[in-house]
Every structure is written in structure tokens, then in C-alpha cells.
Design an enzyme around this catalytic site. Structure first.
Site, mmCIF file in Angstrom:
data_model
loop_
_atom_site.group_PDB
_atom_site.id
_atom_site.type_symbol
_atom_site.label_atom_id
_atom_site.label_comp_id
_atom_site.label_asym_id
_atom_site.label_seq_id
_atom_site.Cartn_x
_atom_site.Cartn_y
_atom_site.Cartn_z
ATOM 1 N N GLU A 108 0.819 -1.205 0.000
ATOM 2 C CA GLU A 108 0.000 0.000 0.000
ATOM 3 C C GLU A 108 0.858 1.262 0.000
ATOM 4 O O GLU A 108 0.518 2.256 -0.656
ATOM 5 C CB GLU A 108 -0.940 0.010 1.211
ATOM 6 C CG GLU A 108 -1.962 -1.118 1.229
ATOM 7 C CD GLU A 108 -3.074 -0.923 0.209
ATOM 8 O OE1 GLU A 108 -3.087 0.115 -0.490
ATOM 9 O OE2 GLU A 108 -3.938 -1.812 0.103
ATOM 10 N N ASP A 251 -4.674 -9.665 -8.271
ATOM 11 C CA ASP A 251 -5.042 -8.776 -9.364
ATOM 12 C C ASP A 251 -3.932 -7.912 -9.950
ATOM 13 O O ASP A 251 -3.596 -8.015 -11.136
ATOM 14 C CB ASP A 251 -6.219 -7.891 -8.930
ATOM 15 C CG ASP A 251 -6.013 -7.239 -7.555
ATOM 16 O OD1 ASP A 251 -4.950 -7.426 -6.953
ATOM 17 O OD2 ASP A 251 -6.926 -6.517 -7.097
ATOM 18 N N GLU A 344 -18.588 -6.469 -2.453
ATOM 19 C CA GLU A 344 -17.260 -7.064 -2.399
ATOM 20 C C GLU A 344 -17.271 -8.485 -2.969
ATOM 21 O O GLU A 344 -16.344 -8.883 -3.659
ATOM 22 C CB GLU A 344 -16.743 -7.064 -0.953
ATOM 23 C CG GLU A 344 -16.424 -5.678 -0.403
ATOM 24 C CD GLU A 344 -15.178 -5.061 -1.025
ATOM 25 O OE1 GLU A 344 -14.143 -4.980 -0.338
ATOM 26 O OE2 GLU A 344 -15.243 -4.651 -2.199
ATOM 27 N N GLU A 365 -12.655 0.332 -9.565
ATOM 28 C CA GLU A 365 -12.230 -0.560 -10.646
ATOM 29 C C GLU A 365 -13.186 -0.602 -11.839
ATOM 30 O O GLU A 365 -12.754 -0.691 -12.995
ATOM 31 C CB GLU A 365 -12.008 -1.973 -10.102
ATOM 32 C CG GLU A 365 -10.722 -2.156 -9.305
ATOM 33 C CD GLU A 365 -10.806 -1.592 -7.897
ATOM 34 O OE1 GLU A 365 -9.741 -1.456 -7.253
ATOM 35 O OE2 GLU A 365 -11.921 -1.290 -7.422
#
Length: 565
Positions: A108, A251, A344, A365
């Protein structure tokens, strides 16, 4: 009643006529959404990391590094707010510190802090920072801070496999003594964009080498059917959670193979992704959805869509597989139309949200994919989709002091949190969707002269978004490398084209050229006369300057036109 009203308004959005006034109207809606969230962060939360939009307070979620401010900085540039960008950039230059005794996520911190700093650094000239830092874009205070935190993150990569630990301590600049050796695949493999940029700008190759070593380690860990698991032991290189998916936990590893290939011209990264894609299509893809399966055998484990998978159509569009991208986007967007948001987790077989994971934390996204697909197709369907998404946010996520997580998409209940990516990604992508001619998508090709007299081109239209939507002008990376390199390209077009370009006019080397191809332009320097061998193979010494990666530059050469400066 709330959902019924929302569905009615979605139907009206689908009837829009997309002309410039309509685009501008929706662009302003996205801009206003950003500024409401941003101004409330500054008023109620700064200098803490993130805003709690219901209570109107702030909290530290990533070490107290002013996360939302850093994440929002290049969005200000995208929105064209040069004065506020300059003000906040100076604030970050003078106040951002990593001297805190706290453990932070390597992944992150890289995508949000490193990504935000290098993006803002590269936008200095466009935003009118004056005077520019000495040596920019190869030097500057925000780049210095990115290199500082990057060096802290590098300590996590000192492992037997080259896969990084999950956290580091900011003050000690080391991995915590009791840190687990298990990390997610995306957490180990999402560094190419930021670390390539750090290395190419600064000349410190350790960053790019570390990112490449981690990618290669994950490649070696794949199963015999070319799938990867979800969580891996970074000491042994063995997966401990073996479900495979295109979404949560994996991902952005796939994403960075495609973007790393574009930035460097590496056929290795592209070939890796192609091999993974073949396995994904064989074992995970079911009717243009993607399920979860065991990485070793491809046996189905969960018939679930995870909201992070919504990036996939955009990545396929970037990779060139438009038909698959369109079909997957249609599936994912059908969930949004069903609920007004995407949860989610969604059970594909039952066609309903998974009750325990039915929230929507303002993720970007799906609109990210809409941006890529609209840029690739100009199909107004994606504008309609974006308008419906923006309407949902303005209808159900807005609260007194910003925009709140949706805790249940079934009744649109809200939760007192607004993650920084709402400012960095969601608002930015919505704005860009309705601004198809934005400078990020246009080859403007401005000349820049370095302090040493070296010239290069910026803004050639070759921007890469990191996975936090921070933008990198890849042409700038080649301003900072002056060493000529020898390359070989196939299919120059024809021997006759070669003779016309290089033999019809006497040339003194080194010579600078502009290359024009498909409405793009870039600049290169040839250091000696090219040699055309058998089968139209062209070899020459070239300083790429602003012509981007090897693969990108090669695309110019095939059928391109050279104009001598």
C-alpha cells in the site's frame, strides 16, 4: 423506496445524448464530487491519513503520512487546478516525514505514497512550478521523498527468494522482527511501475532490479497449469493459500506485467502475461465471469465475483483483447444495475450478493475499466455506465462531510469511512471518462531542456496509470538516460523505405529525428548510420529520448515517417 428511485434514475441516464455540453455537465459533477470530499478532508481530517465523513473527524490508517493529501495531489493536476497543486506540493515538500515508529504495508505504501509522489513530481512543469527544481525531471524534492520511502521499502526485499515481506517499520527502516513470511501475490508482485520509474529517473538500478526479481520469483512459483495461488511464503516460495483468481490477492500482479511491458519494452513481461491469460481463460473463465479455483489443478472452489476483478476488462482492453473485455464489463456492470453498486463478493450461480461481504467501499475498478474501454471504442455505452455509477454515488454515498462507504448494497446503509483511493482513483477516473480529449490521452510532445543542455520530449501521450491511478509520463523517464544503446528491429517496412529515409539525404551523426506515427510524435537521436540486413532487420545505435519503451518505439518504426530536425 430508495432503490426504486435509483433504478428509475438509472433508466433516464441511459437515454442521454453524448455531445460536448453533456460531457461537460457530467465532468463537472465528478469534479464537484472530488472537491466536496477533498475540502472536507482538509477541514476535518488533515493532517491525519483519512477522513471519517459521517462524524467529520480524521484517523491514521497508514502511519500518519498525510495519505489522502498525497493520494489527491495528482488528481488536482488532472482537474487542472494548478494553484492548489502548487500549494499542496509545497506543503508535502515541507511536512511529509517518515519518522514514525509504525509498521506499514509495503504494497500500500508503494502504490499510494511512492506512486503519488512520483506522479506529482512528474507533473511539476505542467502545473507551472517555478522555478523547476534543478535537474528536473531527474531530480526534485518529491522525487527525493519517493526515493527515501522507496529505500525503506527495499529492506523488505532482502529475502532468499526476492519476494518482499508484507510490512516495514518506518523509523527503524527494517522489517519488524516478528513479521510473518506469508504475503499475498499482489503484495509481492506490484512494484514494476513505481520502481522502474524510481530507477530510470534517479539512475539507482536497485529498485527496478528488486521489482524484477520479485516478478521472476512469482513466475517460478506458478503451477504446472500456469496459475498462481493467493498467498505465498516469501522464504520458501511455496503457496500457503492456493486458490487462484483474477481478483483479490493477485489482481495487480497481472496488471503490472502488462504495464511493465509497456514501460520497458520487455517481451518477457508480455509473454508472462500471455501465458497466464491462456491459463486463466482455460481454468477460471466461465461465460465471461471468472471463478476461483485451485492453482494446481484448476478445480472450482468458489463461484464468486469479487469487486476487485472489475479492473479486468480495462486490463484486457489495454492488452488488446477488446471483445473479451466488453463481455466481462457487461457482466460486471449488470451487478451495478441490480443493486446501484457492486458488492465485495457476488455469488454468480445465485445471482446475489454474498450477505457477509455485501459492502461497497467506493472502489474505482469498474469505472477504471469504463475509461479504458471508452478510449478504445468510443462507444457511448461506457459513458452511460459511468453516468449511472456517478449518479449512484451522488444519490446514496454522499453524507454531511464527504462520501461514505456503503456497508450494505441491499439497502445502501453507510459506514463512517472514506478511503484515500476515492480521491486518487474513483473521482479521477469518473472525471477522465467524461473528458476523452484530456491531456493524458493526447500526444502534445513538448520539448524540455535539462540543466546540462540535453533535450527531450515530454507529454508524448504515453502515460501509464499505476494501480492507485497515479499517472507516470513514461517519456520523462527517457529524459534521464543519455547513454546510447544498440537495438535491432524487424519489419522496418521495406528496404525501399529504409533507403528513402536514410540514404536520400546526407546525414551527419549524431542526428536528431522526430518520428510521426499514427498521430503520435516523439524524438530520438541516432549515433551512427543504421544498417539494414537480411529480412528487413534494422540495427542502429539510438538514444530513445522521448520515444518511450523499446516496444513502443518499435511500433513507431514500422511504417513510420522520420523527419530530420
Amino acid at each position: 423506496m430508495q432503490v426504486i428511485l435509483l433504478i428509475g434514475s438509472i433508466l433516464s441516464v441511459s437515454c442521454l445524448t453524448w455531445n460536448e455540453p453533456e460531457l461537460e455537465k457530467w465532468r463537472k459533477k465528478a469534479e464537484s464530487m472530488f472537491y466536496m470530499a477533498y475540502s472536507n478532508y482538509l477541514e476535518h481530517a488533515y493532517p491525519k491519513d483519512e477522513l471519517k465523513p459521517i462524524s467529520g473527524t480524521g484517523h491514521n490508517t497508514y502511519g500518519g503520512v498525510r495519505l489522502s493529501l498525497v493520494d489527491a495531489l495528482d488528481t488536482l493536476a488532472v482537474l487542472g487546478n494548478a494553484s492548489e497543486f502548487r500549494r499542496i506540493a509545497k506543503e508535502v515538500e515541507s511536512t511529509l516525514s517518515f519518522d514514525a515508529d509504525i509498521n506499514v504495508s509495503v504494497f500500500e505504501t508503494n502504490i499510494r505514497i511512492v506512486g503519488g509522489l512520483i506522479s506529482a513530481h512528474l507533473l511539476y512543469k505542467r502545473m507551472g512550478m517555478h522555478p523547476l527544481p534543478q535537474g528536473w525531471p531527474c531530480a526534485g524534492p518529491l522525487l527525493d521523498k519517493a526515493l527515501d520511502i522507496g529505500n525503506i521499502l527495499l529492506s523488505a526485499f532482502n529475502t532468499p527468494t526476492g519476494l518482499p515481506y508484507g510490512t516495514v517499520n518506518l523509523r527503524s527502516r527494517r522489517v519488524p522482527p516478528k513479521e510473518t513470511p506469508v504475503t499475498c501475490t499482489a503484495c509481492a508482485g506490484t512494484y514494476l511501475v513505481e520502481f522502474i520509474t524510481l530507477s530510470r529517473l534517479s539512475g539507482d538500478t536497485r529498485f527496478e532490479e528488486a521489482a524484477k526479481r520479485a516478478v521472476n520469483a512469482l513466475w517460478r512459483s506458478r503451477s504446472s497449469i500456469d496459475l498462481v495461488g493467493n498467498h505465498i511464503n516469501i522464504s520458501s516460495g511455496v503457496y500457503v493459500y492456493t486458490d487462484s483468481t483474477i481478483g483479490m490477492g493477485i489482481d495487480s500482479y497481472f496488471e503490472y506485467l502488462v504495464k511493465g511491458a509497456a514501460m520497458t519494452g520487455s517481451s518477457q513481461y508480455r509473454e508472462m502475461f500471455d501465458q497466464y491469460l491462456s491459463a486463466i481463460n482455460k481454468h477460471l473463465r466461465k461465460d465471461d465471469w471468472h471463478i476461483w479455483a485451485t492453482y494446481s489443478k484448476g478445480h472450482a472452489t468458489l463461484p464468486y465475483f469479487n469487486s476487485l476483478e472489475a479492473f479486468w476488462p480495462g486490463l484486457l482492453a489495454l492488452h488488446g483483447d477488446l471483445e473479451s473485455a466488453k463481455r466481462s464489463f457487461y457482466n460486471y456492470f449488470s451487478i451495478w444495475k441490480q443493486y446501484g453498486f457492486i458488492p465485495e463478493f457476488y455469488n454468480i450461480e445465485l445471482q446475489k450478493a454474498v450477505d457477509s461481504r455485501a459492502g461497497y467501499p467506493l472502489r474505482p475498478e469498474l469505472v477504471e475499466s469504463a475509461v479504458y474501454l471508452y478510449q478504445a471504442t468510443s462507444d457511448p455505452f461506457y459513458l452511460d455506465a459511468g453516468a449511472q455509477m456517478l449518479h449512484s454515488l451522488l444519490h446514496s454515498a454522499v453524507v454531511t462531510n464527504g462520501f461514505a462507504h456503503i456497508s450494505r448494497i441491499t439497502d445502501h446503509a453507510v459506514e463512517d469511512r472514506m478511503e484515500s483511493f476515492f480521491l486518487a482513483e474513483t473521482a479521477k477516473y469518473l472525471y477522465l471518462l467524461f473528458y476523452p480529449d484530456h491531456f493524458l490521452f493526447q500526444p502534445l510532445a513538448t520539448t524540455h531542456t535539462l540543466s546540462n543542455g540535453h533535450q527531450c520530449l515530454l507529454d508524448t501521450g504515453f502515460y501509464v496509470f499505476n494501480t492507485e491511478a497515479h499517472v507516470v509520463d513514461v517519456s520523462a523517464l527517457y529524459c534521464c538516460s543519455e547513454s546510447p544503446q544498440k537495438y535491432t528491429f524487424n519489419n522496418f517496412n521495406s528496404k525501399e523505405h529504409f533507403r528513402k529515409v536514410f540514404q536520400s539525404t546526407p546525414i551527419t551523426y549524431p542526428s536528431q529525428y522526430h518520428i510521426f506515427y499514427h498521430n503520435n510524435t516523439c524524438q530520438c537521436t541516432l549515433h551512427s548510420e543504421p544498417v539494414l540486413g537480411q529480412d528487413d532487420v534494422l540495427s542502429f545505435d539510438i538514444e530513445k529520448n522521448s520515444c518511450g519503451s523499446l516496444e513502443y518505439f518499435s511500433s513507431y518504426l514500422v511504417g513510420g515517417n522520420f523527419v530530420i530536425d
